[in-house]
Design a protein around this motif. Structure first.
Motif, PDB file in Angstrom:
ATOM      1  N   LYS A   7      23.140 -15.659   0.219  1.00  0.00           N
ATOM      2  CA  LYS A   7      22.155 -14.566   0.140  1.00  0.00           C
ATOM      3  C   LYS A   7      22.530 -13.427   1.068  1.00  0.00           C
ATOM      4  CE  LYS A   7      18.364 -17.390  -1.422  1.00  0.00           C
ATOM      5  NZ  LYS A   7      17.052 -17.957  -1.146  1.00  0.00           N
ATOM      6  N   ASP A   8      23.016 -13.753   2.234  1.00  0.00           N
ATOM      7  CA  ASP A   8      23.420 -12.714   3.171  1.00  0.00           C
ATOM      8  C   ASP A   8      24.672 -11.988   2.704  1.00  0.00           C
ATOM      9  OD1 ASP A   8      21.348 -13.003   5.203  1.00  0.00           O
ATOM     10  OD2 ASP A   8      22.218 -14.979   5.509  1.00  0.00           O
ATOM     11  N   LEU A   9      25.583 -12.701   2.054  1.00  0.00           N
ATOM     12  CA  LEU A   9      26.748 -12.038   1.455  1.00  0.00           C
ATOM     13  C   LEU A   9      26.309 -11.123   0.324  1.00  0.00           C
ATOM     14  CD1 LEU A   9      29.428 -14.886   1.370  1.00  0.00           C
ATOM     15  CD2 LEU A   9      29.507 -12.751   2.694  1.00  0.00           C
ATOM     16  N   GLY A  10      25.337 -11.560  -0.447  1.00  0.00           N
ATOM     17  CA  GLY A  10      24.794 -10.720  -1.518  1.00  0.00           C
ATOM     18  C   GLY A  10      24.154  -9.454  -0.966  1.00  0.00           C
ATOM     19  N   LEU A  11      23.367  -9.598   0.109  1.00  0.00           N
ATOM     20  CA  LEU A  11      22.771  -8.422   0.742  1.00  0.00           C
ATOM     21  C   LEU A  11      23.845  -7.479   1.269  1.00  0.00           C
ATOM     22  CD1 LEU A  11      19.757  -9.970   2.700  1.00  0.00           C
ATOM     23  CD2 LEU A  11      19.639  -8.285   0.849  1.00  0.00           C
ATOM     24  N   LEU A  12      24.890  -8.041   1.868  1.00  0.00           N
ATOM     25  CA  LEU A  12      25.989  -7.222   2.358  1.00  0.00           C
ATOM     26  C   LEU A  12      26.625  -6.438   1.206  1.00  0.00           C
ATOM     27  CD1 LEU A  12      28.039  -6.298   4.526  1.00  0.00           C
ATOM     28  CD2 LEU A  12      29.328  -8.395   4.022  1.00  0.00           C
ATOM     29  N   THR A  78      17.454  -0.482   9.024  1.00  0.00           N
ATOM     30  CA  THR A  78      17.340  -0.622   7.578  1.00  0.00           C
ATOM     31  C   THR A  78      16.026  -0.100   7.007  1.00  0.00           C
ATOM     32  OG1 THR A  78      18.865  -2.472   7.674  1.00  0.00           O
ATOM     33  CG2 THR A  78      17.589  -2.249   5.663  1.00  0.00           C
ATOM     34  N   PRO A  79      14.864  -0.376   7.602  1.00  0.00           N
ATOM     35  CA  PRO A  79      13.638   0.166   7.008  1.00  0.00           C
ATOM     36  C   PRO A  79      13.620   1.695   6.964  1.00  0.00           C
ATOM     37  CG  PRO A  79      13.107  -1.581   8.548  1.00  0.00           C
ATOM     38  CD  PRO A  79      14.566  -1.271   8.727  1.00  0.00           C
ATOM     39  N   PHE A 116      15.150   2.411  -5.988  1.00  0.00           N
ATOM     40  CA  PHE A 116      14.593   1.066  -6.077  1.00  0.00           C
ATOM     41  C   PHE A 116      15.421   0.078  -5.253  1.00  0.00           C
ATOM     42  CE2 PHE A 116      14.450  -3.086  -8.211  1.00  0.00           C
ATOM     43  CZ  PHE A 116      13.097  -3.360  -8.118  1.00  0.00           C
ATOM     44  N   VAL A 117      16.734   0.150  -5.368  1.00  0.00           N
ATOM     45  CA  VAL A 117      17.597  -0.759  -4.609  1.00  0.00           C
ATOM     46  C   VAL A 117      17.476  -0.467  -3.111  1.00  0.00           C
ATOM     47  CG1 VAL A 117      19.970  -1.519  -4.186  1.00  0.00           C
ATOM     48  CG2 VAL A 117      19.181  -1.140  -6.522  1.00  0.00           C
ATOM     49  N   ALA A 118      17.447   0.812  -2.739  1.00  0.00           N
ATOM     50  CA  ALA A 118      17.287   1.154  -1.318  1.00  0.00           C
ATOM     51  C   ALA A 118      15.970   0.601  -0.787  1.00  0.00           C
ATOM     52  CB  ALA A 118      17.353   2.673  -1.128  1.00  0.00           C
ATOM     53  N   ALA A 119      14.897   0.790  -1.538  1.00  0.00           N
ATOM     54  CA  ALA A 119      13.589   0.283  -1.105  1.00  0.00           C
ATOM     55  C   ALA A 119      13.601  -1.237  -0.998  1.00  0.00           C
ATOM     56  CB  ALA A 119      12.504   0.740  -2.073  1.00  0.00           C
ATOM     57  N   THR A 120      14.242  -1.892  -1.930  1.00  0.00           N
ATOM     58  CA  THR A 120      14.336  -3.352  -1.889  1.00  0.00           C
ATOM     59  C   THR A 120      15.065  -3.816  -0.638  1.00  0.00           C
ATOM     60  OG1 THR A 120      14.281  -3.468  -4.301  1.00  0.00           O
ATOM     61  CG2 THR A 120      15.172  -5.381  -3.151  1.00  0.00           C
ATOM     62  N   LEU A 123      12.796  -3.572   2.321  1.00  0.00           N
ATOM     63  CA  LEU A 123      11.813  -4.652   2.364  1.00  0.00           C
ATOM     64  C   LEU A 123      12.444  -5.990   2.726  1.00  0.00           C
ATOM     65  CD1 LEU A 123       9.726  -3.710  -0.790  1.00  0.00           C
ATOM     66  CD2 LEU A 123       9.063  -3.420   1.611  1.00  0.00           C
ATOM     67  N   SER A 124      13.653  -6.224   2.241  1.00  0.00           N
ATOM     68  CA  SER A 124      14.295  -7.528   2.466  1.00  0.00           C
ATOM     69  C   SER A 124      14.933  -7.637   3.836  1.00  0.00           C
ATOM     70  CB  SER A 124      15.358  -7.791   1.404  1.00  0.00           C
ATOM     71  OG  SER A 124      16.457  -6.921   1.578  1.00  0.00           O
TER      72      SER A 124
END
Length: 177
Positions: A7-12, A78-79, A116-120, A123-124
């Protein structure tokens, strides 16, 4: 680093891709890189789209995209970065709204998706593989998320409303002549 966390690799990956695209678009506006208009060209374009005065609008848009994109890619603040980028994309959505959704007809699909991706991401949070994690920063707390998105929402709403008023005034002036 221990075992890799998917999940962290995906976020990266999402941060690097989205942040890189946003940063490149901001660099077009601010510096004229990648075939962009720079501040002066972007200011003229902003004014033609109803954002007055054009130069501050160009600078704000460029900083939100380039700065927000860079910070997203790095995973730092990030926020705030996400809220700035999402706000800039909401302004772009307002410009393309009347053309419908799909990019092929000049619509708002692309800026909506980037926003949308930036907002996600805002939030994440940035995940383990981020500058914030390395530096031990605490700018990713729930209060910062609420503050960042609250400020961006109010600012974006004000800018878009001002643009709509300027466009309506211009249309009224054209009708009178």
């Amino acid at each position: 680093m221990g075992r890799l966390h998917r999940k962290d690799l995906g976020l990266l990956a999402v941060r690097l891709g989205t942040g890189g695209v946003l940063c490149a678009h901001g660099a077009q506006k601010l510096f004229g890189w990648f075939g962009g208009g720079g501040i002066d060209g972007t200011a003229k374009a902003m004014e033609s789209m109803g954002f007055h005065p054009g130069k501050p609008a160009a600078i704000a848009s460029g900083v939100a995209e380039a700065g927000g994109g860079l910070l997203l890619a790095l995973g730092f603040a990030t926020p705030a970065a996400a809220a700035a980028a999402a706000g800039a994309m909401a302004g772009a959505v307002a410009v393309h709204w009347k053309s419908g959704f799909f990019l092929t007809s000049g619509g708002y699909e692309y800026p909506a998706y980037l926003g949308f991706v930036a907002a996600t991401l805002g939030l994440s949070g940035p995940g383990r593989y981020s500058l914030a994690r390395i530096m031990g920063c605490r700018l990713d707390r729930p209060g910062m998320v609420l503050l960042s998105f609250g400020v961006a929402t109010v600012a974006t709403a004000a800018v878009v409303a001002r643009r709509e008023q300027a466009l309506a005034a211009k249309q009224e002036e054209a009708r009178q002549h």
